[in-house]
Scaffold this motif. Structure first.
Motif, short mmCIF file in Angstrom:
data_model
loop_
_atom_site.label_atom_id
_atom_site.label_comp_id
_atom_site.label_asym_id
_atom_site.label_seq_id
_atom_site.Cartn_x
_atom_site.Cartn_y
_atom_site.Cartn_z
N GLU A 17 -8.47 -47.41 0.61
CA GLU A 17 -8.41 -48.96 0.68
C GLU A 17 -6.72 -48.69 1.10
O GLU A 17 -6.71 -50.28 1.56
CB GLU A 17 -8.29 -49.76 -0.77
CG GLU A 17 -9.92 -50.29 -0.98
CD GLU A 17 -9.57 -51.10 -2.10
OE1 GLU A 17 -8.90 -50.81 -3.29
OE2 GLU A 17 -10.76 -50.69 -3.22
N MET A 20 -7.05 -49.41 4.99
CA MET A 20 -7.49 -50.81 5.16
C MET A 20 -6.10 -51.61 5.72
O MET A 20 -6.75 -52.52 6.74
CB MET A 20 -8.60 -51.85 4.02
CG MET A 20 -9.43 -50.88 3.36
SD MET A 20 -10.42 -51.90 2.93
CE MET A 20 -9.73 -52.56 1.54
N ASP A 24 -10.94 -55.67 5.06
CA ASP A 24 -10.72 -55.72 4.04
C ASP A 24 -12.31 -54.44 4.16
O ASP A 24 -13.01 -54.10 2.88
CB ASP A 24 -12.12 -57.16 3.44
CG ASP A 24 -12.99 -57.90 4.08
OD1 ASP A 24 -13.40 -56.77 5.05
OD2 ASP A 24 -13.89 -59.39 4.28
N TYR A 25 -12.49 -54.11 5.07
CA TYR A 25 -13.08 -52.84 4.95
C TYR A 25 -12.30 -51.86 6.34
O TYR A 25 -12.21 -52.07 7.15
CB TYR A 25 -14.38 -53.33 5.68
CG TYR A 25 -15.41 -52.37 5.72
CD1 TYR A 25 -16.28 -52.00 4.72
CD2 TYR A 25 -15.99 -51.54 7.49
CE1 TYR A 25 -17.57 -50.67 5.21
CE2 TYR A 25 -17.10 -50.93 7.59
CZ TYR A 25 -17.64 -50.27 6.20
OH TYR A 25 -18.77 -49.42 6.68
N GLY A 26 -12.84 -50.76 5.77
CA GLY A 26 -12.98 -49.59 7.11
C GLY A 26 -11.26 -49.74 7.77
O GLY A 26 -10.62 -49.18 6.08
N ASN A 57 -12.74 -47.85 1.23
CA ASN A 57 -12.51 -48.32 1.85
C ASN A 57 -14.10 -48.98 2.11
O ASN A 57 -14.23 -48.92 4.05
CB ASN A 57 -11.65 -48.68 2.77
CG ASN A 57 -11.87 -46.64 3.88
OD1 ASN A 57 -12.09 -45.51 2.97
ND2 ASN A 57 -11.76 -46.40 4.82
N ILE A 58 -14.47 -47.80 2.36
CA ILE A 58 -16.05 -47.66 3.45
C ILE A 58 -17.54 -47.64 2.02
O ILE A 58 -18.43 -48.45 2.16
CB ILE A 58 -16.25 -46.21 3.93
CG1 ILE A 58 -15.37 -46.59 5.35
CG2 ILE A 58 -17.41 -46.17 4.99
CD1 ILE A 58 -15.28 -45.06 5.38
N PHE A 59 -17.27 -46.96 1.41
CA PHE A 59 -17.78 -47.33 0.45
C PHE A 59 -18.17 -46.08 -1.23
O PHE A 59 -17.08 -45.14 -1.00
CB PHE A 59 -19.59 -46.25 0.76
CG PHE A 59 -20.83 -46.56 2.11
CD1 PHE A 59 -21.35 -47.60 1.91
CD2 PHE A 59 -20.46 -45.88 2.92
CE1 PHE A 59 -21.55 -48.39 2.51
CE2 PHE A 59 -21.50 -46.36 3.69
CZ PHE A 59 -22.36 -47.68 3.93
N ARG A 60 -18.25 -46.53 -2.19
CA ARG A 60 -18.35 -46.67 -3.04
C ARG A 60 -19.71 -46.15 -3.66
O ARG A 60 -19.76 -46.90 -4.07
CB ARG A 60 -17.47 -47.31 -4.02
CG ARG A 60 -16.16 -47.48 -3.90
CD ARG A 60 -14.87 -47.14 -5.08
NE ARG A 60 -13.84 -47.47 -4.83
CZ ARG A 60 -13.14 -48.05 -4.70
NH1 ARG A 60 -13.78 -49.67 -4.45
NH2 ARG A 60 -12.05 -48.39 -4.29
N ALA A 81 -18.02 -40.82 2.91
CA ALA A 81 -17.03 -41.79 3.40
C ALA A 81 -15.63 -41.17 3.58
O ALA A 81 -14.45 -41.31 4.44
CB ALA A 81 -17.02 -42.79 2.58
N ASN A 85 -12.20 -40.91 6.84
CA ASN A 85 -11.28 -41.25 6.12
C ASN A 85 -10.20 -40.15 6.41
O ASN A 85 -8.62 -40.48 7.27
CB ASN A 85 -10.50 -41.71 4.69
CG ASN A 85 -11.41 -43.00 4.64
OD1 ASN A 85 -11.89 -43.71 5.51
ND2 ASN A 85 -11.96 -43.12 3.75
#
Ligand code: UDP
Length: 242
Positions: A17, A20, A24-26, A57-60, A81, A85
């Protein structure tokens, strides 16, 4: 403020995060650029910097599993992910003429090096920023646990846990304006009072191996350097009172 760093080797834990920015993403290029500038600042004063980045920021994995995916497959996506990053941070650092290596806990060696502890230590000794990707390489763990593990393996003096608040507070400062920042707390208090520093697995690992943690705000420009110079920002989590 003297320029002599307090630590020779650190492990910086960035959450996904943190990359970001206001999105709210990426990955926000300006935000990752600023973080790369700050890491370069540490590199230029001779600090050996290991980095672990999350993937939130991508997948949890936990979120994907809640939506119906198999947890192990979901965690594999989460780990990949973190590789993305890590590659983005490598790129931002190289654009700033910093020597950097990404080492992955999952073999993916067309993209980056495999994690080998001895080679990682060599990179650090040569002042290459070393980014540890893919967490621990195992599902059901977090990148906080990966950060604790790598910090201990590479003999980092401290783990710097980057967050969006100025440290650990008596209550959530976003909700309770009377909350105050702890300058220091013990591992045991952090665990028993559930202060949200990191998950229990990571905290216990730090406690058992006597690895102090400094929780600080990565969104306050310059605070990362201040932490490394030993200024009173953030919260120190350690067994002994400093
Ligand atoms: N993950 C994993 N094993 C690990 C580290 C991470 O399976 O050792 C997966 C897990 O699905 C996790 C995701 O990678 O949700 C991203 O890591 P994390 O949630 O710790 O990222 P952060 O919250 O720091 O952005």
């Amino acid at each position: 403020m003297s320029q002599a760093p307090k630590y020779k080797r650190i492990l910086l834990k960035l959450s996904g995060e943190a990359l970001m920015g206001d999105g709210d993403y990426g990955i926000d290029p300006v935000t990752i650029g600023r973080i790369a500038d700050e890491i370069k600042g540490l590199n230029r004063i001779g600090v050996e910097v290991g980095v672990v980045i999350g993937g939130g920021n991508i997948f949890r994995g936990a979120g994907l599993a809640e939506a119906g995916m198999d947890r192990v497959a979901a965690d594999h996506m989460g780990m990949l992910a973190t590789v993305m990053n890590s590659l983005a941070l490598q790129d931002a650092l190289e654009a700033r003429d910093v020597y950097v290596r990404v080492m992955s806990a999952i073999r993916i060696n067309e993209v980056c090096e495999d994690y080998l502890r001895r080679r990682a230590v060599r990179h650090l000794e040569k002042k290459r920023v070393t980014i540890f990707a893919a967490g621990t390489g195992n599902p059901f763990f977090t990148t906080d646990s990966a950060a604790a593990l790598r910090a201990i393996e590479i003999n980092a003096e401290i783990m710097l846990k980057a967050t969006k608040v100025d440290g650990v507070y008596t209550a959530d400062p976003m909700k309770d304006p009377s909350a105050t920042r702890y300058e220091h707390i013990s591992f045991t208090d952090a665990l028993t009072q559930n202060l949200g520093v990191m998950d229990a697995t990571a905290l216990v690992m730090c406690r058992e191996n006597n690895l102090p943690i400094k929780v600080f705000n990565i969104f306050n420009e310059g605070d990362l350097l201040k932490v490394v110079l030993g200024d009173n920002v953030g919260t120190l989590v350690s067994e002994e009172t400093p």
